[in-house]
Design a protein around this motif. Structure first.
Motif, PDB file in Angstrom:
ATOM      1  N   LEU A 317      11.831  -8.621  27.154  1.00 46.44           N
ATOM      2  CA  LEU A 317      10.791  -8.768  26.138  1.00 46.44           C
ATOM      3  C   LEU A 317      11.463  -8.756  24.769  1.00 46.44           C
ATOM      4  O   LEU A 317      12.281  -7.878  24.482  1.00 46.44           O
ATOM      5  N   LYS A 318      11.104  -9.718  23.921  1.00 42.68           N
ATOM      6  CA  LYS A 318      11.746  -9.836  22.611  1.00 42.68           C
ATOM      7  C   LYS A 318      10.718 -10.250  21.577  1.00 42.68           C
ATOM      8  O   LYS A 318       9.861 -11.102  21.830  1.00 42.68           O
ATOM      9  N   SER A 319      10.816  -9.648  20.406  1.00 38.78           N
ATOM     10  CA  SER A 319      10.039 -10.098  19.249  1.00 38.78           C
ATOM     11  C   SER A 319      11.015 -10.456  18.140  1.00 38.78           C
ATOM     12  O   SER A 319      12.114  -9.886  18.052  1.00 38.78           O
ATOM     13  N   TYR A 320      10.627 -11.393  17.283  1.00 39.19           N
ATOM     14  CA  TYR A 320      11.524 -11.809  16.205  1.00 39.19           C
ATOM     15  C   TYR A 320      10.712 -12.163  14.969  1.00 39.19           C
ATOM     16  O   TYR A 320       9.521 -12.482  15.036  1.00 39.19           O
ATOM     17  N   TYR A 321      11.401 -12.099  13.830  1.00 40.36           N
ATOM     18  CA  TYR A 321      10.791 -12.413  12.538  1.00 40.36           C
ATOM     19  C   TYR A 321      11.861 -13.100  11.694  1.00 40.36           C
ATOM     20  O   TYR A 321      12.943 -12.547  11.483  1.00 40.36           O
ATOM     21  N   HIS A 322      11.565 -14.306  11.220  1.00 38.18           N
ATOM     22  CA  HIS A 322      12.551 -15.111  10.483  1.00 38.18           C
ATOM     23  C   HIS A 322      11.876 -15.657   9.229  1.00 38.18           C
ATOM     24  O   HIS A 322      10.842 -16.322   9.315  1.00 38.18           O
ATOM     25  N   THR A 323      12.465 -15.359   8.061  1.00 34.36           N
ATOM     26  CA  THR A 323      11.933 -15.890   6.812  1.00 34.36           C
ATOM     27  C   THR A 323      13.030 -16.638   6.065  1.00 34.36           C
ATOM     28  O   THR A 323      14.214 -16.282   6.144  1.00 34.36           O
ATOM     29  N   TRP A 324      12.614 -17.651   5.348  1.00 29.90           N
ATOM     30  CA  TRP A 324      13.506 -18.470   4.533  1.00 29.90           C
ATOM     31  C   TRP A 324      12.773 -18.766   3.230  1.00 29.90           C
ATOM     32  O   TRP A 324      11.754 -19.453   3.222  1.00 29.90           O
ATOM     33  N   ASP A 325      13.268 -18.206   2.116  1.00 29.69           N
ATOM     34  CA  ASP A 325      12.615 -18.354   0.816  1.00 29.69           C
ATOM     35  C   ASP A 325      13.602 -18.972  -0.165  1.00 29.69           C
ATOM     36  O   ASP A 325      14.696 -18.434  -0.369  1.00 29.69           O
ATOM     37  N   THR A 326      13.199 -20.087  -0.786  1.00 31.01           N
ATOM     38  CA  THR A 326      14.095 -20.834  -1.665  1.00 31.01           C
ATOM     39  C   THR A 326      13.427 -21.115  -3.001  1.00 31.01           C
ATOM     40  O   THR A 326      12.278 -21.577  -3.048  1.00 31.01           O
ATOM     41  N   ASP A 327      14.161 -20.843  -4.073  1.00 32.40           N
ATOM     42  CA  ASP A 327      13.799 -21.329  -5.405  1.00 32.40           C
ATOM     43  C   ASP A 327      14.624 -22.583  -5.665  1.00 32.40           C
ATOM     44  O   ASP A 327      15.855 -22.533  -5.716  1.00 32.40           O
ATOM     45  N   TYR A 328      13.937 -23.699  -5.821  1.00 32.75           N
ATOM     46  CA  TYR A 328      14.586 -25.001  -5.952  1.00 32.75           C
ATOM     47  C   TYR A 328      14.420 -25.477  -7.392  1.00 32.75           C
ATOM     48  O   TYR A 328      13.303 -25.532  -7.912  1.00 32.75           O
ATOM     49  N   TYR A 329      15.538 -25.814  -8.054  1.00 33.08           N
ATOM     50  CA  TYR A 329      15.429 -26.212  -9.458  1.00 33.08           C
ATOM     51  C   TYR A 329      16.627 -27.059  -9.862  1.00 33.08           C
ATOM     52  O   TYR A 329      17.654 -27.118  -9.174  1.00 33.08           O
ATOM     53  N   THR A 330      16.482 -27.726 -10.991  1.00 30.59           N
ATOM     54  CA  THR A 330      17.588 -28.394 -11.668  1.00 30.59           C
ATOM     55  C   THR A 330      17.873 -27.622 -12.948  1.00 30.59           C
ATOM     56  O   THR A 330      16.996 -26.918 -13.464  1.00 30.59           O
ATOM     57  N   ASN A 346       8.863 -13.452  22.914  1.00 29.38           N
ATOM     58  CA  ASN A 346       9.338 -14.087  24.143  1.00 29.38           C
ATOM     59  C   ASN A 346       9.330 -13.047  25.255  1.00 29.38           C
ATOM     60  O   ASN A 346       9.755 -11.914  25.044  1.00 29.38           O
ATOM     61  N   ALA A 347       8.866 -13.448  26.419  1.00 28.52           N
ATOM     62  CA  ALA A 347       8.882 -12.565  27.586  1.00 28.52           C
ATOM     63  C   ALA A 347       9.323 -13.374  28.795  1.00 28.52           C
ATOM     64  O   ALA A 347       8.941 -14.544  28.938  1.00 28.52           O
ATOM     65  N   ALA A 348      10.128 -12.768  29.642  1.00 22.54           N
ATOM     66  CA  ALA A 348      10.608 -13.488  30.818  1.00 22.54           C
ATOM     67  C   ALA A 348      10.908 -12.500  31.939  1.00 22.54           C
ATOM     68  O   ALA A 348      11.161 -11.310  31.697  1.00 22.54           O
ATOM     69  N   ALA A 349      10.896 -13.026  33.146  1.00 20.97           N
ATOM     70  CA  ALA A 349      11.240 -12.233  34.324  1.00 20.97           C
ATOM     71  C   ALA A 349      11.962 -13.124  35.323  1.00 20.97           C
ATOM     72  O   ALA A 349      11.677 -14.322  35.422  1.00 20.97           O
ATOM     73  N   VAL A 350      12.905 -12.539  36.033  1.00 21.70           N
ATOM     74  CA  VAL A 350      13.626 -13.233  37.101  1.00 21.70           C
ATOM     75  C   VAL A 350      13.470 -12.412  38.371  1.00 21.70           C
ATOM     76  O   VAL A 350      13.738 -11.199  38.377  1.00 21.70           O
ATOM     77  N   PHE A 351      13.027 -13.062  39.441  1.00 18.73           N
ATOM     78  CA  PHE A 351      12.848 -12.405  40.738  1.00 18.73           C
ATOM     79  C   PHE A 351      13.790 -13.049  41.750  1.00 18.73           C
ATOM     80  O   PHE A 351      13.838 -14.279  41.874  1.00 18.73           O
ATOM     81  N   LYS A 352      14.533 -12.196  42.460  1.00 13.79           N
ATOM     82  CA  LYS A 352      15.528 -12.669  43.419  1.00 13.79           C
ATOM     83  C   LYS A 352      15.293 -12.015  44.778  1.00 13.79           C
ATOM     84  O   LYS A 352      16.069 -11.169  45.230  1.00 13.79           O
ATOM     85  N   TYR A 359      13.225 -16.971  41.272  1.00 11.71           N
ATOM     86  CA  TYR A 359      12.174 -17.472  40.404  1.00 11.71           C
ATOM     87  C   TYR A 359      12.351 -16.928  38.988  1.00 11.71           C
ATOM     88  O   TYR A 359      12.544 -15.730  38.790  1.00 11.71           O
ATOM     89  N   HIS A 360      12.244 -17.832  38.001  1.00 14.40           N
ATOM     90  CA  HIS A 360      12.315 -17.480  36.585  1.00 14.40           C
ATOM     91  C   HIS A 360      10.977 -17.870  35.960  1.00 14.40           C
ATOM     92  O   HIS A 360      10.581 -19.037  35.996  1.00 14.40           O
ATOM     93  N   VAL A 361      10.271 -16.914  35.377  1.00 10.42           N
ATOM     94  CA  VAL A 361       8.984 -17.189  34.736  1.00 10.42           C
ATOM     95  C   VAL A 361       9.020 -16.623  33.327  1.00 10.42           C
ATOM     96  O   VAL A 361       9.745 -15.650  33.038  1.00 10.42           O
ATOM     97  N   GLY A 362       8.236 -17.227  32.412  1.00 11.83           N
ATOM     98  CA  GLY A 362       8.269 -16.742  31.045  1.00 11.83           C
ATOM     99  C   GLY A 362       7.095 -17.204  30.211  1.00 11.83           C
ATOM    100  O   GLY A 362       6.328 -18.109  30.595  1.00 11.83           O
ATOM    101  N   TYR A 363       6.970 -16.572  29.039  1.00 13.51           N
ATOM    102  CA  TYR A 363       5.925 -16.888  28.067  1.00 13.51           C
ATOM    103  C   TYR A 363       6.548 -16.847  26.676  1.00 13.51           C
ATOM    104  O   TYR A 363       7.315 -15.931  26.342  1.00 13.51           O
TER     105      TYR A 363
END
Length: 687
Positions: A317-330, A346-352, A359-363
């Motif tokens: 199980l994984k959570s993520y947060y990604h930000t990209w902030d740009t001041d664009y100028y001449t 993201n969530a995933a499981a593998v059953f063997k 089996y690999h399942v995920g969301y």
């Protein structure tokens, strides 16, 4: 042995090799600890994995048991092509950022920087556009959904890298949108039970300065990794022609990056890891008349929980947060904001279970929000839900064959997409195999494609089209490869072919004169879906091996035919042929090494306004490097790199502009130039 950290070591590989990737013969079984042989680690990429009794063999030990961290290796085991560039290779070559390492070391990947280090790149893999490749950092997708064609490689310093994994081919099943031609995953510094670290300083041509370092270790059950870097340069003049009054001609950069990882094992089977990466950059983007400046801040935060209750079940199980902030100028003008926020789960499981299948399942859930005040792209939000599953054969079914099959469903507002994938490997002998992969992928339109409504230049712009459909592709990849014995040396080889068709390809086209609600006269074009199917097909030849016990080589040749069906014409800015290679020497003492890397940039064409069809490319570029340890304990090290050794003058793109003050209007042709000869010198201290 710590079972959840990354490390590198020298060892006898004959009894420990469990899993081979890249072009190697697929191994018979994967255990919880994955070991990748890298006997040519000093050369341009991961070597042909093979057993050996040579104690000098270099191994990359990947003891991560996480579903996410081992996914590229699992996909390679079932037929995907995987190339790995290690931290040691990057260090030996003296590369400054991720793009330089990919440019020179990954076979079959055609990459040119638009303005040197820490800039956007033009990249093609198996006949792709830059937008057809998904970029991730530690599994977190970092592609800019505002502009699919804008690569995210301009804020990735090489000092943060543990390894870089490049999956070739269609991987929409596991990775979702944009993984049409492949996935590039940057793996940052990993945990270690033994304290270690490094401090490096460097200098070079054009005011290049580098300072970076990392440290890692553990306090009880708590594991830590930290790193920081500063890279800056005054840059070089990136055009061959400028407007007469142009004052800002050099393209410089200053990039600061820092990262911290924390890991904790609640039990031997339950672990938590948290990663935070903060990057600040001031990056110049000159044009022929002025310079645009991107002052940006990027943050990537992720938390991951891995649970392995038994040998037959794994959960992630994984959570993520990604930000990209740009001041664009001449210069001397107010700035405009552009940026985005990307977060998800993201969530995933593998059953063997015992038997013939596992089996690999995920969301996956992603919510993306972005805006651009310069191009007047209003703040937009996009939510994506996806479920996927994959079946894989086990060794109980066959000792020589493995296969997988999977399906994915994505829901994005009013759009939905179904993706499937089938792969397979068959080993005839220990020295001969065949493998293949077929499936579908998709790419959603970018915010620019859909919503752009402003033309800053006042003419010649492209207007957004909110009625665009997602691109859909179908691809087939097939390979045959193995080992050849020659003069008591083994040559690793692989021949690959691919065929990919794309429906609803998004491109620019003139706005029809009678179009209802036609945009203003400053817009000449709009984005459309091409009605015809676009065909991409090609072949790749890969060779690697050792000339002597201290001298290794790696060669690749790529042919790619990319055309709109029934036209017979190569798509612009795509070279039909390219090749690259490397030669690496490592002294028996381990205290000295040298390398040569070269690439051929194939001939390309571009339809330039006012000049018609123009050709560029057809250039050879050579890099050389060397490193020397100053002491027996190999703590003090000097590394020298000569980038573009022969000072080849070559273009990364072409264009034209109206000459300021000309009456009647007169256009001039310009070339955007790749880096000239550049000297890099680095000193590092290991502790």
């Amino acid at each position: 042995m710590n079972t959840r950290h990354d490390a590198y070591r020298s060892a006898n590989a004959s009894t420990q090799l469990q899993h081979a990737v890249s072009r190697s013969l697929p191994a018979a079984k994967v255990t919880s600890t994955l070991i990748i042989s890298a006997s040519l680690m000093a050369s341009c990429q991961l070597a042909m994995a093979q057993n050996s009794d040579d104690p000098q063999i270099q191994e990359m030990l990947i003891t991560e048991r996480s579903i996410e961290n081992t996914l590229p290796l699992e996909l390679a085991r079932y037929g995907a092509d995987l190339e790995i560039v290690t931290e040691q290779q990057i260090r030996n070559h003296g590369f400054v950022d991720v793009a330089q390492a990919l440019e020179m070391l990954v076979p079959g990947l055609s990459l040119t920087t638009q303005a040197g280090a820490f800039s956007y790149v033009n990249v093609a893999m198996q006949g792709s556009r830059s937008s057809d490749i998904l970029w991730t950092v530690d599994g977190v997708r970092i592609n800019n959904r505002l502009y699919n064609s804008t690569s995210p490689a301009d804020t990735l310093p090489s000092s943060m890298i543990e390894r870089t994994e490049v999956l070739k081919g269609s991987h929409g099943l596991m990775y979702g949108t944009q993984a049409i031609a492949g996935v590039i995953n940057v793996v940052t510094r990993g945990f270690s039970g033994t304290p270690d670290g490094q401090i490096s300083v460097g200098a070079g041509s054009d005011g290049l300065m580098r300072v970076n370092g990392y440290g890692r270790g553990a306090i009880g059950d708590h594991k830590f990794v930290g790193w920081a870097s500063r890279d800056e340069s005054d840059g070089y003049e990136i055009y061959d022609n400028y407007q007469p009054a142009s004052q800002f001609r050099k393209r410089g950069y200053k990039v600061d990056s820092a990262g911290l990882k924390y890991g904790y094992d609640f039990t031997p089977d339950l672990s938590l890891s948290v990663t935070g990466i903060h990057t600040e950059g001031r990056i110049d983007y000159p044009n022929v008349s002025n310079v645009s400046i991107n002052d940006r801040t990027e943050n990537i935060v992720s938390a991951k929980l891995d649970w392995l209750p038994s040998e037959t079940a794994q959960f992630y199980l994984k959570s993520y947060y990604h930000t990209w902030d740009t001041d664009y100028y001449t210069p001397d003008n107010p700035s405009d904001y552009w940026g985005y926020e990307d977060k998800g789960v993201n969530a995933a499981a593998v059953f063997k279970p015992e038997g013939f299948l596992e089996y690999h399942v995920g969301y996956d859930f992603q919510t993306y929000t972005g805006q651009d005040d310069y191009l007047l792209i209003a703040r937009q939000r996009e939510d994506v839900h996806a479920v996927f599953t994959q079946l894989r054969s086990t060794d109980d079914l066959s000792e020589h064959a493995r296969f997988s099959a999977g399906f994915r469903r994505d829901e994005t507002g009013g759009n939905s997409s179904n993706t499937w994938n089938v792969t397979g490997v068959y080993e005839f002998t220990d020295t001969l195999y065949v493998k293949g992969m077929t499936g579908t992928s998709f790419m959603l339109p970018s915010a620019e494609n859909l919503y752009r409504i402003h033309c800053p230049s006042g003419s010649g712009c492209t207007h957004g089209n909110p009625n665009l459909a997602p691109e859909e592709s179908f691809a087939i990849n097939a390979s045959v490869g193995g080992l050849l014995a020659l003069a008591e040396r083994e040559i690793g080889w692989q021949v690959s072919v691919w065929d990919r068709s794309v429906d609803n390809l998004i491109t620019r086209a003139p706005i029809p004169a009678g179009m209802p609600n036609r945009p203003g006269p400053e817009f000449d074009n709009t984005f459309i879906n091409i009605g015809e199917e676009v065909e991409v097909r090609g072949a790749e030849l890969l060779l690697n091996g050792e000339l002597t016990s201290t001298l290794s080589y790696d060669l690749s040749y790529t042919y790619s035919q990319e055309e709109v069906r029934n036209t017979g014409q190569q798509i612009q800015d795509r070279p039909p042929r390219s090749y690259k290679g490397a030669l690496a020497y490592s002294a028996p003492s381990g205290r000295f090494g040298a390398n040569v890397a070269f690439k051929y940039i194939g001939r390309k064409s571009s339809d330039v306004n006012g000049f018609g069809l123009q050709y560029y490319g057809d250039n050879h570029v050579l890099d050389m490097g060397a490193h020397l340890y100053l002491d027996r304990d190999q703590q003090h090290r000097l590394t020298l790199r000569l980038e573009n050794l022969l000072d080849e003058d070559y273009a990364s793109s072409l264009g034209s502009a109206v000459l300021a003050g000309s009456n009647p209007s007169e256009r001039f042709l310009w070339q955007r130039l790749a880096p000239p000869r550049t000297v890099h010198l680095n000193y590092s201290y290991n502790f």
